[in-house]
Design an enzyme around this catalytic site. Structure first.
Site, PDB file in Angstrom:
ATOM      1  N   ASP A  94      34.513  35.733  39.787  1.00 39.28           N
ATOM      2  CA  ASP A  94      33.639  36.758  40.378  1.00 39.28           C
ATOM      3  C   ASP A  94      32.246  36.580  39.797  1.00 39.28           C
ATOM      4  OD1 ASP A  94      32.360  39.220  41.101  1.00 39.28           O
ATOM      5  OD2 ASP A  94      33.161  40.130  39.263  1.00 39.28           O
ATOM      6  N   SER A 126      35.493  37.059  35.275  1.00 35.09           N
ATOM      7  CA  SER A 126      34.167  37.510  35.693  1.00 35.09           C
ATOM      8  C   SER A 126      33.230  37.278  34.506  1.00 35.09           C
ATOM      9  CB  SER A 126      34.200  38.989  36.083  1.00 35.09           C
ATOM     10  OG  SER A 126      32.927  39.422  36.501  1.00 35.09           O
ATOM     11  N   PRO A 127      32.426  36.218  34.534  1.00 36.54           N
ATOM     12  CA  PRO A 127      31.588  35.885  33.383  1.00 36.54           C
ATOM     13  C   PRO A 127      30.395  36.820  33.271  1.00 36.54           C
ATOM     14  CG  PRO A 127      31.094  34.417  35.193  1.00 36.54           C
ATOM     15  CD  PRO A 127      32.263  35.269  35.637  1.00 36.54           C
TER      16      PRO A 127
END
Length: 314
Positions: A73, A30-31
């Site tokens: 995500d 999830s960046p």
């Protein structure tokens, strides 16, 4: 590091480049989102976000096995100063396929059932938009047939389904009944117990963690917690479905290392990469049940020492 994995403080592009090609079974991450307000874990301007994120997708492509997957995500955002959504999550998805060569195995949507009413300007103040509570989760694959087994993530049957399995004659009028959709109802097929229901691509998972050991240790030791943790059930779902024991799971924006903790519990090899040394250090809290050891490890890591710990997570 533990016997199964390691968390490294560094740049994911550089560290991924050092890994062997065709060596990773799953990248799940999830960046930092492209937000309008500054966050302590970083952000990237919307007009730069897609190209910035594609760098990681490009280098990861060669590192994945042919059976491997890349799950990401991505939270949405509004355009600056406007009640109109930014399109970068969808532009990124298209470019990952068209420019790099991934296949979109399936689109998932994570519904955070405990999401707060945001964005404040459009939802709380002006009340012209509904609150945002769903993130896009793209499941990319290197080939059209990645490793996957839905039987590992079956959900419990509803009480009605349990009744149908027990007494199908109460629900199906006759063998071979044709539904309006054209589907032929077979009494015996409905009566079969497969151990659970096939999950949908809408993952309803609350992100309301409040009593975890990680948060408790952060509070007791007066250490800044990571502000954007995703719930353990999110990586758990994909790790179970897309990997087997001893496969390699990688998180390239690991934050407080939820992915590593879940992979450890599921007996997967894992590698987590995070730029912020304080977040790397505090992620140790997920792997020990002794707060004194946790404090010692944290202090050692933030001062530049490497540590191998005996994982003791329950």
């Amino acid at each position: 590091s533990t016997n199964l994995g390691k968390c490294i403080c560094g740049n994911s592009l550089e560290i991924l480049d050092q890994l062997a090609d065709n060596s990773i079974d799953l990248i799940i991450t999830s960046p930092p989102f492209s937000l309008q307000r500054h966050k302590s874990y970083g952000e990237v301007e919307q007009n730069l976000y897609v190209d910035w994120l594609l760098q990681f997708g490009a280098i990861a492509y060669n590192k994945l096995k042919d059976s491997g997957s890349f799950v990401i995500d991505i939270g949405g955002a509004y355009q600056k100063g406007l009640p109109v959504k930014a399109l970068y999550p969808f532009k990124f998805m298209i470019k990952m396929c068209d420019d790099i060569g991934y296949s979109l195995a399936q689109d998932f949507y994570w519904h955070n059932t405990s999401a707060l009413p945001t964005p404040i300007e459009w939802v709380n103040k002006r009340k012209i938009r509904c609150k945002t509570s769903v993130n896009t989760v793209w499941w990319f694959s290197k080939t059209t047939n990645p490793k996957s087994d839905v039987k590992k993530v079956l959900t419990p049957y509803s009480s009605r389904m349990k009744d149908l399995i027990e007494c199908p004659q109460n629900f199906v009028k006759a063998e071979g009944t044709v539904r309006p959709s054209g589907h032929v109802m077979g009494m015996q097929s409905w009566a079969k117990n497969n151990g659970g229901a096939i999950p949908s691509n809408l993952l309803q998972i609350s992100n309301s963690e409040s009593n975890s050991k990680y948060l408790r240790y952060c509070k007791e030791l007066s250490i800044k917690r990571h502000p954007a943790r995703f719930p353990a059930k999110l990586p758990e779902f994909f790790i179970k479905m897309l990997t087997d024991e001893n496969d390699l799971v990688v998180d390239i924006f690991s934050g407080s290392n939820t992915t590593g903790q879940v992979a450890e519990k599921l007996n997967r090899n894992w590698l987590s990469i995070e730029l912020n040394i304080e977040y790397v250090a505090s992620s140790v809290f997920r792997f020990t049940n002794n707060i004194d050891i946790a404090k010692y490890c944290y202090e050692m890591i933030v001062t530049g020492n490497e540590l191998e710990i005996q994982s003791n997570i329950s």
